[in-house]
Design a protein around this motif. Structure first.
Motif, PDB file in Angstrom:
ATOM      1  N   CYS A  52       0.559  -1.010   0.166  1.00  0.00           N
ATOM      2  CA  CYS A  52       0.175  -0.208  -0.300  1.00  0.00           C
ATOM      3  C   CYS A  52       1.011   1.453  -0.354  1.00  0.00           C
ATOM      4  O   CYS A  52       2.360   1.283   0.013  1.00  0.00           O
ATOM      5  N   SER A  53       0.150   2.946  -0.046  1.00  0.00           N
ATOM      6  CA  SER A  53       0.988   3.953   0.062  1.00  0.00           C
ATOM      7  C   SER A  53       1.390   3.789   1.985  1.00  0.00           C
ATOM      8  O   SER A  53       0.737   3.413   2.290  1.00  0.00           O
ATOM      9  N   VAL A  54       2.634   4.628   1.020  1.00  0.00           N
ATOM     10  CA  VAL A  54       2.642   5.200   3.081  1.00  0.00           C
ATOM     11  C   VAL A  54       1.955   5.939   3.350  1.00  0.00           C
ATOM     12  O   VAL A  54       1.879   5.945   5.328  1.00  0.00           O
ATOM     13  N   ALA A  55       1.194   6.776   2.824  1.00  0.00           N
ATOM     14  CA  ALA A  55      -0.066   7.437   3.378  1.00  0.00           C
ATOM     15  C   ALA A  55      -1.041   6.582   4.533  1.00  0.00           C
ATOM     16  O   ALA A  55      -1.616   7.511   4.896  1.00  0.00           O
ATOM     17  N   GLU A  56      -0.758   6.024   4.017  1.00  0.00           N
ATOM     18  CA  GLU A  56      -2.403   4.874   4.064  1.00  0.00           C
ATOM     19  C   GLU A  56      -1.636   4.169   5.730  1.00  0.00           C
ATOM     20  O   GLU A  56      -2.214   3.207   6.653  1.00  0.00           O
ATOM     21  N   ILE A  57      -0.093   4.130   5.716  1.00  0.00           N
ATOM     22  CA  ILE A  57      -0.165   3.677   7.554  1.00  0.00           C
ATOM     23  C   ILE A  57      -0.425   4.734   8.535  1.00  0.00           C
ATOM     24  O   ILE A  57       0.284   5.814   8.057  1.00  0.00           O
ATOM     25  N   ALA A  58      -0.869   4.323   9.342  1.00  0.00           N
ATOM     26  CA  ALA A  58      -1.394   5.541  10.461  1.00  0.00           C
ATOM     27  C   ALA A  58      -0.088   5.000  11.179  1.00  0.00           C
ATOM     28  O   ALA A  58      -0.411   4.458  12.378  1.00  0.00           O
ATOM     29  N   LYS A  59       0.929   5.648  11.346  1.00  0.00           N
ATOM     30  CA  LYS A  59       1.777   5.997  12.603  1.00  0.00           C
ATOM     31  C   LYS A  59       1.201   6.419  13.679  1.00  0.00           C
ATOM     32  O   LYS A  59       0.552   7.885  13.661  1.00  0.00           O
ATOM     33  N   SER A  60       1.901   5.617  14.436  1.00  0.00           N
ATOM     34  CA  SER A  60       1.683   5.932  16.431  1.00  0.00           C
ATOM     35  C   SER A  60       3.020   7.089  17.078  1.00  0.00           C
ATOM     36  O   SER A  60       4.002   6.125  17.074  1.00  0.00           O
ATOM     37  N   ILE A  61       2.742   8.404  17.168  1.00  0.00           N
ATOM     38  CA  ILE A  61       4.176   8.942  18.049  1.00  0.00           C
ATOM     39  C   ILE A  61       3.931   9.336  19.110  1.00  0.00           C
ATOM     40  O   ILE A  61       2.574   9.749  19.275  1.00  0.00           O
ATOM     41  N   VAL A  62       4.381   9.135  20.417  1.00  0.00           N
ATOM     42  CA  VAL A  62       3.685   8.994  21.636  1.00  0.00           C
ATOM     43  C   VAL A  62       5.007  10.496  22.931  1.00  0.00           C
ATOM     44  O   VAL A  62       5.980  10.393  22.105  1.00  0.00           O
ATOM     45  N   PHE A  63       4.401  11.350  22.743  1.00  0.00           N
ATOM     46  CA  PHE A  63       4.918  12.489  23.298  1.00  0.00           C
ATOM     47  C   PHE A  63       4.714  12.209  24.881  1.00  0.00           C
ATOM     48  O   PHE A  63       3.489  11.416  25.129  1.00  0.00           O
ATOM     49  N   ARG A  64       5.074  13.146  26.215  1.00  0.00           N
ATOM     50  CA  ARG A  64       5.219  13.466  26.909  1.00  0.00           C
ATOM     51  C   ARG A  64       4.336  14.442  27.279  1.00  0.00           C
ATOM     52  O   ARG A  64       5.863  15.778  27.231  1.00  0.00           O
TER      53      ARG A  64
END
Length: 176
Positions: A52-64
């Motif tokens: 699939c396209s990279v755009a369809e990946i739902a990445k999760s970024i965690v901040f504090r």
């Protein structure tokens, strides 16, 4: 895929991905957790493994969140960087979330952080650009495991708030 094939595949999942598969089943989510042939630690790796396209990946970024040490998770398209300043404008000053903080607050290791099933309260922000897709792929608790869902299912499962936090190129074009 038959029920027997789906069950056999889920039974061979790493423990953290099996927890996600069980949670998804409890929520009535039908698509199975998929084990990638290679790592999905990055959006590009996951997209290559899924075709699939990279755009369809739902990445999760965690901040504090500095005010109270709450985890702030941004779920965004893998095609874009998250603008930390925009996130801070929404939730207050942010700090770095190291590996120990991410695991303690989400229950998952960096590289496989699932957007749901966290043992501690987490603020979930979903970037608006994900809403453009019918289906997206999110990490399923392990760097080699993912699951598909619609952006609307992501919002319903996480209680996430739709926000604009992606760094969009000046021309505003969405990547393929």
């Amino acid at each position: 895929m038959s029920q027997d094939e789906s069950t056999a595949m889920e039974n061979s999942l790493p423990e953290s991905a099996q927890r996600v598969a069980d949670l998804l089943r409890t929520l009535g989510h039908r698509p199975p957790v998929v084990r990638l042939p290679a790592s999905g630690r990055t959006s590009a790796e996951a997209a290559a493994g899924l075709g699939c396209s990279v755009a369809e990946i739902a990445k999760s970024i965690v901040f504090r969140q500095l005010a109270d040490d709450t985890a702030v998770m941004v779920v965004a398209s893998g095609a874009y960087r998250v603008d930390e300043g925009r996130v801070a404008a929404l939730v207050g000053p942010l700090g770095k979330a190291d590996a120990a903080f991410v695991r303690e607050h989400t229950g998952y290791a960096i590289g496989g952080v699932c957007p749901l099933g966290h043992p501690r309260s987490t603020i979930v922000l979903v970037d608006r650009l994900l809403l453009a897709f019918d289906r997206i792929w999110a990490a399923a608790g392990h760097p080699h495991c993912v699951f598909s869902l619609s952006p609307q299912e992501l919002l319903a499962m996480t209680g996430g708030q739709v926000v604009d936090v992606a760094e969009v190129p000046a021309a505003g074009h969405l990547p393929a």
